[in-house]
Enzyme design. Structure first.
Site, short mmCIF file in Angstrom:
data_model
loop_
_atom_site.label_atom_id
_atom_site.label_comp_id
_atom_site.label_asym_id
_atom_site.label_seq_id
_atom_site.Cartn_x
_atom_site.Cartn_y
_atom_site.Cartn_z
NE ARG A 125 41.28 37.69 33.89
CZ ARG A 125 41.94 37.67 32.73
NH1 ARG A 125 41.36 37.19 31.65
NH2 ARG A 125 43.17 38.11 32.65
CG ASN B 285 43.25 47.76 38.85
OD1 ASN B 285 43.83 48.42 39.69
ND2 ASN B 285 43.33 48.01 37.56
CG ASN C 297 39.37 49.25 37.10
OD1 ASN C 297 40.44 48.65 36.96
ND2 ASN C 297 38.32 49.00 36.36
CG ASP D 37 48.78 40.53 31.49
OD1 ASP D 37 48.90 41.60 32.12
OD2 ASP D 37 48.80 40.47 30.25
CG ASP D 38 44.72 38.11 35.83
OD1 ASP D 38 44.89 38.14 34.60
OD2 ASP D 38 43.66 38.48 36.39
CG ASP E 99 50.90 47.04 26.80
OD1 ASP E 99 50.35 48.10 26.43
OD2 ASP E 99 50.47 45.92 26.46
#
Length: 908
Positions: free
Chosen positions: A661, A686, A712, A733-734, A822
Site C-alpha cells: 500500500r 512485509n 510475510n 498501522d500504515d 495485537d
C-alpha cells in the site's frame, strides 16, 4: 320662518363656493409663478454640463401629442441611446465593483495566510529557540557527566589452562566460593565462558542423555569451545544412580589438581523410587561443585553445591501442552496424596519399632504420621480428599520413603483434580533433598496442584536453586506437628491466593524445571549469580535495510493544528546497558521470581527501572531531566516547552508494518513531519517485492529505515530490530491517522505507565453466553481489556519477550491466520504485569478514506479473533486479560482556565 332659513342656507352656500373659487384661482396663478422661478434658479445655478441633463428631464414632461411623428421618433431614438449609454455605464461600474471585491477578498486571504505563516514561523522560531536551549543543556550535561556511556560488557578472558592446585587435606574445611573457586578466570567482563567436556567420558550414562546434554549446552549463550578461556567446566558424570570413580575425574585435562571451577552434573532420570545407590558425594580431594537431586546432609555444601530437579521433561522446546489449566481455582479435591511403602519395615529396611511416629516428628520428617492423616482432617466438611497410603511397592524401595504410586498418567489425572497435594519430606533425616521428593514437586507444579511439603521446613529441606528462587510463594511448608491443623490452614486460602501460588508454580516449572535445557541454563545462571557476574546481553535482530531517496514533503500533505508540542531535537537514543552490574544486586529477586524477569540474559533497558525521588533531580542527580518550568511547574506553554515527568528526557521510535500500500504509506509518513521527540521511523516491508524505484519517500526530518522482512508475517511487527534504539516504541498501522497532539499525549502517558500497553483503539473480550469460551468484541463499551497495537506505545523489552519467550505455538497461530498479533501482545503484557492496558483519548477506531478494503471488514476476521483468544487462553492456562474502566485524558481537559493561560493540549 322656514323661508328665511332657506335663504340663509343658500347665502352661506354661495359664500363657501366663492371662497373655493378664489382659492383655486390663486393656486392656478401662483403655482406656475413659483415653478418658473424655481426652474429659472436651477438653470442659473446648475453647471453648464448639467443644463442639457436638466432640460432632458424637463422635456420628459413635454406634451408629445403636438409633436410630429418624425420628431417623436427622433426623440425616442435619443432616449434609447441615453438608456444604452446609462446601461453600459452601469455594467462597467458593476464590473469594476466585482473586480474590487475580488481584489479585496484576495488581499484579505493573503493577509490571513500571512498571519498564519507568521504564526507558524513564530512557532517554528520558538521551537528552534527551545531546541537550541535543549541542545545547550545537553551539551552542558555531557561535559558535567563524569562516567562514560555504558555498553554491553566487553569480554576479558583467561588466556591459559587452569593452574594446578594441591588437593585439599582431609581436615580441610567444607568448600565455599571464597576458598574453592578461582575468581581470576571469571572477570566481571568475561561473560562467564563455559566449557563442556566430552559427554562420552563416563560410562553409565544413556546415549539419549548424552545427546540431549550436548545439544542443550550448545544453545546456552555462555558456551565456549576454547577450554583455555573457560570460567566453568561442565562434566556429565551420571544419571542419579551411577557410580563415579574419582580417579577418572582427576585425569580430566583441566581438572587442575582439585577440580575447582568444575561442575559435576548428575541427573536423576530413572529409578526415582530406588535408593540402592547413594548420591554422588564430594571427597576431601575435590573442590568441584556437585549438582544433583539427592544430597546427603553430611556432604552437602550449602551455598556451593547445587540441588537439581530431576530431568523428567523433554530436552527442550515448548511445554505448554504438558501443563494443566490454571482454572478453576478450587478443584474437585481439596488435597490428595498417593504413596506407599513396604509394611512392617522401619528405617533402612529394618523392622519397625514402637514409637516410630514420635521419632519421625521429632526429627522433622513426615514418617508414619501420613498413615494417620485421615484422622487429622475434618470430615464434617463437604470438601473431598483422596489419600492413598497403602499402594503396593517393590521390595527394592526404601521402607522409610513414601514411594510414587500408579502410572504417571494416573497420578497426573489425580493432581489435575487436586487443589493441594501432600509431598512428604525425606524421612531419612540424613538427606537434605531427594530425587523422589523433587519428582513429586515436579509433577505437582506441572499439573497445577499446590505442593504442601510435610515434615520439613525451608531450612532443613533444600529445594532446587533455593538461593535464587523464592519457593515460599509456590510451596507451603508444614511441619509434621501441624498436621492436625492442615484442613484449617488450607481452607484459609482464598481463590486469589490459590491462583497466585498456582501461577507462580507454573512459572517456576516452565522456566527452571520443565526441560533439560531449562535445568542446565539455570545451573549456569545460579553459579553466575553467586559470582556477581552479569549475563550475556540479548542480541538484537539484524535489520536488512532497503536504500531509498527522500524528497521534500508537499505543504498540502500536512494538516495539523498550530500548536507548539515540544522542541525539535536531533535523534537521541535511550541510554542502554546502564545497569550491567547493578541490576541483579537491586532487582535480582524480580529477575528470578517474577513473570517479567529473565535471569538468563541482559537487556539494554527494562520497563521497571527504578525512579529517583523528585528532589534528587535538583540535588546532584539532575542529569538528563527536563522538569517543567525548571521545576516551578506551569500551564500549557511551560508544559510543552519541557518533557517533564519522573524519567530523564527520551524519544520514541515509530514501527510501521506495511504490505503493498505504497501511497497510503507515503501519506502516513508525510503526516509525521515535525513531530517532536520522534527518534526515527522503522518501516517493516512485509511484501516480497521491493519498493518501486520511483517511489517518493518523504523527508520528515528524522531517519526513515525500511527493513526488509524475511517472511510475510505479522509477528515482524514486534521483532526487536537493532535499529530501534529507544525504550518507547509506537506501533502503528500504515493506514492509521493520528494527529501530532494525540501522539504526544499518548507518549507522555506511556512515560508514566512504561510497563503497559498505552494506545488509542480499545477492545474487550466478552463471555460467550451461548457456547462458552470467549468472544472478541469491538463495540463501544464502558469497559475494555485490550488496546490494539495498530496505534499503541509499548516498551521494547516486550518485543524481546514476544520474539524469544512467547510460546512458539502462539506465533505459529498468528502466521496461520495472518491475524491476532495485537491480541497476543496484550495477552503477554497482561500476563507479565497483571495489569490492564491504558487507553488514551476518546479514539475508538480509525478510518482510512481511499484505502483498499481492510481485512478487518471481513466477518472471517472476527471469527479468527474469537478462536485466537480461546487458543491463547489454552496456551497460557488462563486468560491473562484484565478489564479496566479507566481512560486517560489530558490534564485541564474541559477545565476553565484564565485567558492568559494555555491548556496542556488545546485540541484534546
Amino acid at each position: 320662518m322656514s323661508f328665511t332659513k332657506e335663504l340663509v342656507c343658500l347665502w352661506l352656500a354661495n359664500v363657501k363656493l366663492s371662497r373655493i373659487i378664489v382659492l383655486v384661482t390663486l393656486a392656478l396663478v401662483l403655482v406656475p409663478l413659483f415653478t418658473h422661478y424655481y426652474l429659472s434658479n436651477v438653470e442659473r445655478d446648475a453647471p453648464m454640463g448639467d443644463i442639457h441633463r436638466t432640460r432632458s428631464k424637463l422635456e420628459t414632461y413635454e406634451d408629445f401629442s403636438a409633436m410630429k411623428a418624425s420628431d417623436l421618433r427622433m426623440r425616442i431614438e435619443e432616449m434609447l441611446r441615453i438608456k444604452g449609454s446609462v446601461s453600459s455605464e452601469l455594467r462597467d461600474l458593476e464590473s469594476k465593483r466585482q473586480r474590487l471585491q475580488t481584489a479585496v477578498a484576495s488581499f484579505t486571504q493573503k493577509i490571513d495566510q500571512l498571519n498564519m505563516e507568521l504564526l507558524h514561523q513564530q512557532n517554528e522560531l520558538d521551537r528552534v529557540k527551545l531546541s537550541v536551549q535543549q541542545a545547550q543543556m545537553a551539551y552542558l550535561e555531557a561535559r558535567q557527566r563524569n562516567t562514560p556511556d555504558l555498553s554491553p560488557p566487553l569480554p576479558l578472558l583467561a588466556l591459559a589452562p587452569p593452574t594446578h592446585y594441591t588437593p585439599p587435606s582431609a581436615d580441610h574445611a567444607p568448600c565455599q566460593l571464597s576458598t574453592c573457586f578461582d575468581f581470576s578466570r571469571c572477570s566481571l567482563t568475561s561473560g562467564l565462558p563455559v566449557y563442556l567436556y566430552d559427554v562420552d567420558r563416563f560410562a553409565g550414562v544413556s546415549p539419549f542423555l548424552k545427546t540431549a546434554v550436548r545439544q542443550t549446552v550448545g544453545y546456552n549463550p555462555h558456551i565456549t569451545y576454547n577450554a583455555d578461556e573457560a570460567c566453568l567446566y561442565l562434566v556429565l558424570v551420571g544419571e542419579g544412580d551411577s557410580e563415579v570413580k574419582w580417579g577418572e575425574l582427576e585425569r580430566l585435562p583441566y581438572w587442575g589438581g582439585d577440580g575447582r571451577n568444575h561442575i559435576l552434573l548428575n541427573f536423576a532420570r530413572r529409578n526415582l523410587s530406588s535408593f540402592a545407590s547413594l548420591p554422588l558425594t564430594a571427597t576431601h580431594k575435590s573442590r568441584a561443585l556437585v549438582a544433583q537431586s539427592s544430597h546427603l546432609r553430611a556432604h552437602f555444601r550449602r551455598g556451593f553445591d547445587v540441588v537439581l530437579p530431576p530431568a523428567l521433561g523433554a530436552p527442550g522446546g515448548g511445554v505448554w501442552e504438558e501443563a494443566a489449566p490454571q482454572l478453576p481455582a478450587r478443584r474437585r479435591l481439596l488435597i490428595s496424596f498417593q504413596g506407599g511403602r513396604r509394611v512392617g519395615a522401619g528405617r533402612g529396611g529394618t523392622p519397625a519399632k514402637e514409637g516410630n511416629d514420635d521419632e519421625d516428628m521429632a526429627a522433622g520428617g513426615s514418617g508414619d504420621s501420613l498413615e494417620d492423616i485421615e484422622k487429622f482432617l475434618t470430615w464434617s466438611t463437604s470438601d473431598e480428599f483422596l489419600l492413598e497410603t497403602n499402594c503396593a511397592t517393590t521390595d527394592e524401595a526404601d521402607a522409610n520413603e513414601w514411594q510414587l504410586c500408579g502410572s504417571e498418567g494416573s497420578r497426573s489425572e489425580v493432581l489435575k483434580a487436586s487443589t493441594f497435594v501432600l509431598i512428604p519430606a525425606p524421612a531419612n533425616s540424613s538427606y537434605v533433598s531427594s530425587s523422589l521428593m523433587l519428582a513429586r514437586l515436579y509433577e505437582a507444579l506441572q499439573n497445577g496442584a499446590i505442593p504442601v511439603l510435610v515434615g520439613g521446613d525451608q531450612f532443613s529441606v533444600v529445594l532446587p536453586y533455593s538461593e535464587v528462587i523464592h519457593w515460599k510463594k509456590a510451596v507451603i511448608h508444614l511441619p509434621a506437628a501441624r498436621l492436625p491443623e492442615l484442613h484449617f490452614l488450607l481452607r484459609a486460602f482464598g481463590d486469589a491466593d490459590i491462583l497466585v501460588m498456582r501461577r507462580q508454580g507454573r512459572l517456576l516449572w516452565e522456566r527452571y524445571m520443565a526441560t533439560l535445557q531449562a535445568i542446565i541454563d539455570t545451573v549456569i545462571a545460579t553459579v553466575r549469580d553467586r559470582l556477581g557476574l552479569p549475563p550475556r546481553p540479548r542480541q538484537d535482530t539484524s535489520a536488512i535495510l532497503i536504500e531509498h531517496e527522500s524528497y521534500p514533503v508537499k505543504p498540502d500533505a500536512i494538516v495539523e493544528p498550530e500548536e507548539s508540542l515540544g522542541p525539535l531535537e536531533p535523534p537521541y537514543p535511550s541510554p542502554a546497558f546502564r545497569r550491567n552490574f547493578s541490576l541483579f544486586v537491586t532487582q535480582g529477586y524480580e529477575m528470578w521470581n517474577e513473570g517479567g524477569g529473565d535471569p538468563f540474559h541482559l537487556y539494554p533497558f527494562l520497563p521497571l527501572d527504578p525512579l529517583l525521588p523528585s528532589d534528587a533531580k535538583f540535588l546532584g542527580s539532575g542529569v538528563g531531566f527536563r522538569p517543567i518550568g525548571g521545576g516551578a511547574g506551569g500551564a500549557g506553554k511551560e508544559f510543552c516547552d519541557s518533557l517533564g515527568g519522573n524519567s530523564p528526557r527520551e524519544q520514541f521510535t515509530i514501527v510501521m508494518l506495511t504490505y503493498q500500500r505504497d501511497q497510503v504509506l507515503m501519506n502516513s509518513l508525510s503526516r509525521l513531519q515535525g513531530l517532536p521527540y520522534l527518534n526515527k521511523v522503522i518501516v517493516v516491508w512485509n511484501s516480497p517485492r521491493l519498493p518501486l524505484a520511483d517511489l517518493h519517500w518523504p523527508d520528515i526530518g528524522v531517519p526513515v529505515h525500511v527493513v526488509k522482512a524475511s517472511t510475510n508475517s505479522l509477528n515482524n511487527r514486534f521483532v526487536p530490530y537493532e535499529t530501534v534504539e529507544t525504550e518507547a516504541v509506537l506501533s502503528v498501522d500504515d493506514d492509521a491517522h493520528l494527529r501530532h497532539d494525540e501522539i504526544m499525549f499518548g507518549f507522555r502517558v506511556w512515560r508514566e505507565q512504561r510497563d503497559r500497553v498505552v494506545g488509542f483503539p480499545g477492545r474487550f473480550h466478552a463471555l460467550d453466553l451461548n457456547y462458552g469460551g470467549w468472544l472478541y468484541n469491538s463495540n463501544y463499551s464502558c469497559e475494555l481489556s485490550m488496546v490494539l497495537t495498530g496505534a499503541a506505545f509499548i516498551h521494547k523489552y516486550y518485543m524481546y519477550m514476544y520474539t524469544y519467550h512467547l510460546p512458539q505455538a502462539i506465533r505459529d497461530k498468528v502466521d496461520e491466520y495472518m491475524n491476532c498479533e495485537d491480541i497476543a501482545m496484550n495477552f503477554l503484557v497482561s500476563h507479565i504485569t497483571r495489569k490492564p492496558p491504558v487507553k488514551v483519548t476518546s479514539r475508538w477506531t480509525f478510518r482510512c478514506p481511499g484505502c483498499p478494503v481492510s481485512l478487518s471488514e471481513d466477518d472471517t476476521h472476527f471469527q479468527e479473533r474469537h478462536k485466537c483468544i480461546n487458543f491463547f487462553t489454552q496456551v497460557f492456562g488462563y486468560t491473562p486479560l484484565l478489564n479496566t474502566q479507566f481512560r486517560a485524558d489530558s490534564v485541564l481537559f474541559k477545565t476553565r482556565i484564565p485567558h492568559d493561560k494555555q491548556k496542556c493540549f488545546k485540541f484534546i
